[in-house]
Design a protein around this motif. Structure first.
Motif, PDB file in Angstrom:
ATOM      1  N   ALA A 120       0.811  -1.219   0.000  1.00 27.23           N
ATOM      2  CA  ALA A 120       0.000   0.000   0.000  1.00 27.23           C
ATOM      3  C   ALA A 120       0.843   1.268   0.000  1.00 27.23           C
ATOM      4  O   ALA A 120       0.357   2.346  -0.314  1.00 27.23           O
ATOM      5  CB  ALA A 120      -0.928   0.006   1.213  1.00 27.23           C
ATOM      6  N   CYS A 121       2.126   1.148   0.345  1.00 28.83           N
ATOM      7  CA  CYS A 121       2.984   2.336   0.432  1.00 28.83           C
ATOM      8  C   CYS A 121       3.510   2.690  -0.949  1.00 28.83           C
ATOM      9  O   CYS A 121       4.175   1.859  -1.584  1.00 28.83           O
ATOM     10  CB  CYS A 121       4.158   2.070   1.381  1.00 28.83           C
ATOM     11  SG  CYS A 121       5.357   3.431   1.422  1.00 28.83           S
ATOM     12  N   PRO A 122       3.248   3.907  -1.438  1.00 26.82           N
ATOM     13  CA  PRO A 122       3.753   4.266  -2.772  1.00 26.82           C
ATOM     14  C   PRO A 122       5.278   4.149  -2.888  1.00 26.82           C
ATOM     15  O   PRO A 122       5.791   3.899  -3.969  1.00 26.82           O
ATOM     16  CB  PRO A 122       3.284   5.711  -2.939  1.00 26.82           C
ATOM     17  CG  PRO A 122       2.064   5.812  -2.080  1.00 26.82           C
ATOM     18  CD  PRO A 122       2.367   4.944  -0.898  1.00 26.82           C
ATOM     19  N   THR A 123       5.991   4.311  -1.770  1.00 27.72           N
ATOM     20  CA  THR A 123       7.446   4.158  -1.835  1.00 27.72           C
ATOM     21  C   THR A 123       7.901   2.764  -1.413  1.00 27.72           C
ATOM     22  O   THR A 123       9.101   2.497  -1.358  1.00 27.72           O
ATOM     23  CB  THR A 123       8.169   5.205  -0.953  1.00 27.72           C
ATOM     24  OG1 THR A 123       7.655   5.140   0.375  1.00 27.72           O
ATOM     25  CG2 THR A 123       7.968   6.599  -1.506  1.00 27.72           C
ATOM     26  N   ALA A 124       6.955   1.879  -1.088  1.00 23.07           N
ATOM     27  CA  ALA A 124       7.261   0.483  -0.746  1.00 23.07           C
ATOM     28  C   ALA A 124       8.329   0.355   0.334  1.00 23.07           C
ATOM     29  O   ALA A 124       9.273  -0.427   0.229  1.00 23.07           O
ATOM     30  CB  ALA A 124       7.673  -0.300  -2.001  1.00 23.07           C
ATOM     31  N   ILE A 125       8.161   1.125   1.390  1.00 20.86           N
ATOM     32  CA  ILE A 125       9.064   0.988   2.547  1.00 20.86           C
ATOM     33  C   ILE A 125       8.848  -0.397   3.151  1.00 20.86           C
ATOM     34  O   ILE A 125       7.709  -0.865   3.252  1.00 20.86           O
ATOM     35  CB  ILE A 125       8.761   2.084   3.596  1.00 20.86           C
ATOM     36  CG1 ILE A 125       9.157   3.452   3.050  1.00 20.86           C
ATOM     37  CG2 ILE A 125       9.462   1.804   4.918  1.00 20.86           C
ATOM     38  CD1 ILE A 125       8.651   4.620   3.880  1.00 20.86           C
ATOM     39  N   ASP A 126       9.931  -1.055   3.561  1.00 18.79           N
ATOM     40  CA  ASP A 126       9.797  -2.368   4.209  1.00 18.79           C
ATOM     41  C   ASP A 126       9.349  -2.138   5.652  1.00 18.79           C
ATOM     42  O   ASP A 126      10.154  -2.106   6.585  1.00 18.79           O
ATOM     43  CB  ASP A 126      11.114  -3.144   4.157  1.00 18.79           C
ATOM     44  CG  ASP A 126      10.924  -4.603   4.572  1.00 18.79           C
ATOM     45  OD1 ASP A 126       9.923  -4.902   5.264  1.00 18.79           O
ATOM     46  OD2 ASP A 126      11.776  -5.439   4.210  1.00 18.79           O
ATOM     47  N   ILE A 127       8.050  -1.980   5.808  1.00 17.73           N
ATOM     48  CA  ILE A 127       7.480  -1.583   7.098  1.00 17.73           C
ATOM     49  C   ILE A 127       7.684  -2.643   8.185  1.00 17.73           C
ATOM     50  O   ILE A 127       8.143  -2.332   9.276  1.00 17.73           O
ATOM     51  CB  ILE A 127       5.994  -1.200   6.915  1.00 17.73           C
ATOM     52  CG1 ILE A 127       5.910   0.072   6.050  1.00 17.73           C
ATOM     53  CG2 ILE A 127       5.301  -0.991   8.265  1.00 17.73           C
ATOM     54  CD1 ILE A 127       4.547   0.344   5.456  1.00 17.73           C
ATOM     55  N   PRO A 128       7.376  -3.932   7.908  1.00 21.57           N
ATOM     56  CA  PRO A 128       7.605  -4.917   8.977  1.00 21.57           C
ATOM     57  C   PRO A 128       9.069  -4.939   9.440  1.00 21.57           C
ATOM     58  O   PRO A 128       9.337  -5.090  10.633  1.00 21.57           O
ATOM     59  CB  PRO A 128       7.217  -6.247   8.328  1.00 21.57           C
ATOM     60  CG  PRO A 128       6.258  -5.868   7.250  1.00 21.57           C
ATOM     61  CD  PRO A 128       6.741  -4.545   6.732  1.00 21.57           C
ATOM     62  N   LEU A 129       9.981  -4.748   8.507  1.00 18.65           N
ATOM     63  CA  LEU A 129      11.396  -4.769   8.891  1.00 18.65           C
ATOM     64  C   LEU A 129      11.731  -3.580   9.787  1.00 18.65           C
ATOM     65  O   LEU A 129      12.362  -3.734  10.833  1.00 18.65           O
ATOM     66  CB  LEU A 129      12.289  -4.774   7.648  1.00 18.65           C
ATOM     67  CG  LEU A 129      13.796  -4.762   7.944  1.00 18.65           C
ATOM     68  CD1 LEU A 129      14.217  -5.992   8.741  1.00 18.65           C
ATOM     69  CD2 LEU A 129      14.601  -4.680   6.646  1.00 18.65           C
ATOM     70  N   PHE A 130      11.278  -2.384   9.396  1.00 22.31           N
ATOM     71  CA  PHE A 130      11.675  -1.230  10.220  1.00 22.31           C
ATOM     72  C   PHE A 130      11.006  -1.290  11.593  1.00 22.31           C
ATOM     73  O   PHE A 130      11.590  -0.872  12.590  1.00 22.31           O
ATOM     74  CB  PHE A 130      11.494   0.096   9.474  1.00 22.31           C
ATOM     75  CG  PHE A 130      10.203   0.855   9.663  1.00 22.31           C
ATOM     76  CD1 PHE A 130       9.882   1.444  10.884  1.00 22.31           C
ATOM     77  CD2 PHE A 130       9.337   1.057   8.592  1.00 22.31           C
ATOM     78  CE1 PHE A 130       8.706   2.176  11.040  1.00 22.31           C
ATOM     79  CE2 PHE A 130       8.168   1.780   8.749  1.00 22.31           C
ATOM     80  CZ  PHE A 130       7.847   2.330   9.982  1.00 22.31           C
ATOM     81  N   ILE A 131       9.792  -1.847  11.653  1.00 18.32           N
ATOM     82  CA  ILE A 131       9.135  -1.940  12.961  1.00 18.32           C
ATOM     83  C   ILE A 131       9.844  -2.981  13.829  1.00 18.32           C
ATOM     84  O   ILE A 131      10.023  -2.790  15.032  1.00 18.32           O
ATOM     85  CB  ILE A 131       7.638  -2.248  12.797  1.00 18.32           C
ATOM     86  CG1 ILE A 131       6.947  -1.045  12.140  1.00 18.32           C
ATOM     87  CG2 ILE A 131       7.002  -2.558  14.150  1.00 18.32           C
ATOM     88  CD1 ILE A 131       5.464  -1.214  11.910  1.00 18.32           C
TER      89      ILE A 131
END
Lengths: 446, 434
Positions: A54-65
């Protein structure tokens, strides 16, 4: 005698100093380390996570969290910045409730998503507060690239190009860099001079020379830039404002919302900003909300937002609508302005209710008037001053793939380019992707 | 309404929830408050010989392991036995027992391995009116360096000898507390049984280093730059404790030996599990050290509610019920064939089942672009990992294939009859099935 919200006309100083400070304080203060730890523990580390999609920049959200949860917020910030160098601003202004957080599986499970936006801010603030710049430049390539517009798209593009070893000149028409981050976002979303601090930090990569006060078509031309650079990236935004096309639009105190927002952002002292007692904002997007809410926070007695279509069709997210409502802004939908009334200056606005019909929106016979001593127009911006020779798509610069325009060696991204939502995060993605394509093209990989 | 009254080796208490020998039971103030909160009994924190008491470290005594949201899962301690004078403890035990005659008052003891030492202290404890003694053969740190605690518990001959001394020198019931820091717990329980123990209690804490301070490069808890192993307890050790309790409960040599279950008991359900595996009651420590004494109300209400639902009127109705179902691997039914089933309504589409199965197991879960996760029966070996990693309880379940159905993985028809490894054709030692 000091002014109050009830003082007629357009005046400044309607509130006490403390009220101004409280009203324009950080809308969502940063998480404390404890709050961040609790919030991070809620992430399930999904496989092929929907939030990333869903992130337009495709940040690796699970990884950063996970990096936050394990006590490595700086590593988390690097994960974010690797995809989105303006991750700090995006953490503040992204409509997360429509993007990552809407798709969070805990939204599905419990109606309460992981606080991704606020966690992102925790990580990025931590790294930026530590000083220094997290990326280094590749060996010089000897290529020179002009980036026009130092807003989110231009900054993201310039940074990525500099990182690849190119020499970048970044032009901007305004006195300060940042684009809408600096001039177009409500003050309470980005307090403490964050927009400029972020640009300074971003430029820490090196290899980017900033030229402010240089407008395309006035001080520089596309032909000139093309002659002197190996590539050009256009991120000139939407400088024009749509007209209301209502009778009496030229009366005094009828103003573009974007100008009001910019003035407010640049003000040293908010008590010097004049605002009407009865303010009417016409439009239903983020800009309309920013103008309406800030009018209220400056002490206007009544603020009414009027949008011609339904609530569901409003450009402003539900969270933004709720924010406006919570600040006392009245939202009227399904009504369009007919005429601005008043002797010289606006005194009232007459609206007609609208009906959705098969052939489009139609005005009904039923009308009403709203008292107004100030009217803000926020019905959208349009491309202005696009160089000759560039193919357009609709009213924006036509692009294919990662921002390639109809002219060789010229790329475009951000709000001025066709396609994509007009969001900060989308602009960042387009700037970054164009930079990668420019790099590949110049280095013979494209 | 279920009757929770407990009779453990003749020691009566209004419920089976006792507090284990530990900091919560070190003094009158705590124990009175525990009884007021509703605890059925206590094992008073271990008393040592008369004379100058032991001393404790003056830095941190505990180290911790956390789950999500900093939930305490495991606790380790380097605290020794009581550091208060024997006389004070005995006086307080007598006063509290007098005021709470309906509660169990058991006194934990640890003195040097000499009969006279045990004889002396047993006589002093009897004078308090306490209901029984628990021999601390388990403490793995500090005291063990002085030849006591687990230094005794790790040598079955010592366990038997000291137990026998105690039985010969007191009329009180003797409970022997066992250390888990031993390869086969049954050797220690058999020794206690031979020595005449009325019961065993287990587990004591497990030798452990909970964490390392990466700045100091030192184990935690850190005392002036040094650390030592401590005793590990809390929810994390429950599986180890359950297994040891079950091992003793089903050991023919100790069958019927009463067991007081200890190790990570946190809720009524934990207690019920220990008791189902043969424990006559349970002892709690870490849970009250985390949440306070009030949790006993949840334990009483929860167990009572469960017993009512199950139709159990007394504790003995279910005590030991699960023991016959603890068996060796070789007797497990290999014809019991199940497949994972994902409830698409309950699924929140996190994909953890997919990651676990695809990366680490049998590639038996498919994923569509719409994030629909479906089990491939032809690959599923029913390992249950997907169930374990799914964040939504009940979303993934195991469906048993009925006899006559074909297992798509093996292509074989599921037999109706039981069949285990002992008779399996792949077992070189299989006995003929005639």
């Amino acid at each position: 005698m000091a002014n109050t919200p009830l003082t007629p006309g357009i005046v400044s100083g309607r509130l006490g100093a403390e009220q101004y400070r409280d009203n324009f304080a950080d809308k969502a203060p940063p998480l404390t380390p404890h709050e961040a730890a609790v919030a991070a523990d809620r992430c399930y580390f999904c496989h092929d996570a929907p939030c990333v999609t869903a992130c337009p920049t495709a940040i690796d959200i699970p990884l950063f969290i996970r990096e936050i949860a394990t006590g490595a917020p700086r590593a988390a910030a690097r994960t974010i910045f690797a995809q989105n160098i303006l991750g700090g601003m995006c953490a503040r202004v992204c409509p997360t409730e429509q993007l990552c957080e809407q798709s969070c599986v805990r939204e599905t499970a419990e109606g309460k998503p992981v606080a991704i936006g606020r966690l992102q801010r925790f990580a990025t603030d931590t790294l930026m507060a530590a000083g220094g710049h997290p990326f280094t430049r590749a060996a010089p390539t000897g290529r020179r690239i002009a980036v026009v517009g130092a807003g989110p798209a231009g900054l993201a593009c310039a940074h990525r190009l500099a990182m690849k070893g190119h020499e970048v000149t970044l032009f901007d028409a305004r006195p300060k860099p940042g684009g809408l981050n600096e001039y177009g976002i409500a003050a309470y979303k980005t307090v403490g001079g964050f927009a400029q601090a972020e640009v300074d930090w971003l430029l820490g990569i090196g290899g980017i020379s900033l030229r402010n006060g240089m407008a395309l078509g006035r001080d520089i031309t596309l032909d000139g830039l093309r002659a002197e650079h190996d590539a050009v990236f256009l991120a000139i935004g939407l400088a024009g404002v749509n007209a209301l096309r209502a009778e009496g639009e030229d009366k005094a105190h009828v103003r573009d919302a974007v100008d009001f927002i910019a003035e407010l952002r640049q003000a040293e002292d908010l008590s010097k900003i004049a605002v009407g007692r009865n303010v009417v904002v016409i439009g239903g997007g983020m800009t309309a909300v920013d103008a309406a809410v800030q009018s209220k926070l400056l002490g206007a007695e009544t603020v009414t937002m009027v949008y011609r279509r339904s609530r569901a069709a409003m450009g402003a997210s539900e969270a933004e609508q709720n924010l406006a409502a919570s600040k006392g802004v009245r939202i009227v939908t399904g009504a369009a302005p007919l005429r601005i009334l008043g002797e010289g200056a606006v005194e009232a606005v007459e609206f007609a209710y609208t009906k959705e019909t098969a052939s489009g929106l139609e005005l009904s016979e039923e009308t009403f008037r709203l008292r107004a001593d100030q009217v803000f127009k926020a019905i959208g911006q349009q491309l202005e001053g696009a160089p000759e020779g560039l193919a357009l798509s609709g009213r924006k610069i036509a692009v294919t793939g990662p921002g390639r325009t109809s002219l060789p060696g010229v790329w475009a991204g951000g709000d001025c380019a066709a396609g994509g939502d007009d969001l900060t995060v989308t602009a960042v993605a387009e700037g970054r992707d164009a930079a990668e394509d420019i790099h590949a093209t110049l280095m013979g990989e494209g | 309404m279920a009757d929770l009254r407990n009779d453990f080796v003749g020691i009566k208490s209004p419920n089976p929830f006792w507090l284990a020998s530990a900091p919560p039971t070190d003094k009158e103030y705590n124990v009175r408050r525990a009884f007021e909160a509703g605890w059925g009994g206590v094992v008073w924190k271990t008393l040592g010989e008369d004379g100058p008491p032991v001393v404790n470290v003056n830095g941190p005594r505990y180290g911790a392991i956390y789950g999500a949201d900093r939930r305490l899962l495991g606790l380790n301690n380097i605290e020794l036995i009581t550091d208060r004078p024997l006389e004070v403890n005995l006086r307080e035990i007598k006063t509290v027992k007098r005021d709470y005659p309906d509660r169990a008052m058991v006194v934990s003891l640890m003195v040097p391995c000499e009969e006279e030492a045990w004889k002396r202290i047993l006589a002093r404890v009897e004078e308090t009116g306490a209901d029984g003694v628990e021999l601390n053969f388990g403490c793995p740190h500090g005291m063990s360096e002085r030849g006591m605690g687990s230094a005794v518990g790790q040598v079955p001959e010592y366990v038997e000898m000291v137990t026998r001394w105690c039985k010969a020198n007191t009329r009180m019931p003797v409970i022997v507390k066992l250390t888990p820091n031993i390869t086969d717990i049954r050797l220690a329980s058999r020794a206690a049984h031979k020595g005449g123990a009325d019961a065993v209690s287990l587990i004591n804490t497990i030798n452990s280093i909970t964490s390392v301070d990466l700045d100091l490069m030192c184990p935690e808890p850190t005392i002036d730059g040094k650390g030592t192993h401590g005793g590990y307890c809390g929810p994390a050790v429950k599986p180890i404790a359950l297994n040891m309790v079950a091992e003793i409960a089903r050991d023919p040599e100790t069958r019927g030996l009463p067991i007081s279950g200890i190790g990570g008991v946190t809720t009524w359900k934990d207690a019920a599990e220990f008791m189902a595996l043969g424990a006559g009651n349970v002892q709690v420590c870490t849970a009250v050290m985390t949440y306070g004494f009030r949790i006993v109300q949840e334990m009483i209400a929860g167990m009572s509610d469960w017993m009512d639902r199950k139709g159990f009127s007394t504790l003995s109705d279910f005590t030991g019920m699960a023991v016959p179902n603890v068996t060796d691997w070789q007797y497990l039914n290999l014809n019991y064939i199940t497949k994972a089933v994902i409830d698409q309504e309950a699924c929140i589409k996190c994909g953890r089942c997919y990651a676990a199965c695809e990366d680490t197991s049998h590639q038996a879960i498919g994923m569509t672009p719409e994030r629909r996760f479906v089990v491939k029966d032809e690959e599923c070996v029913a390992c249950n990992l997907c169930v374990d990693v799914c964040p939504v309880e009940g979303c993934i379940t195991m469906r048993r294939l009925a006899p006559g159905e074909v297992d798509p993985r093996t292509g074989r028809t599921v037999p109706a009859e039981y069949g285990n490894w002992t008779a399996h054709p792949n077992n070189p030692a299989a006995r003929a099935a005639e």
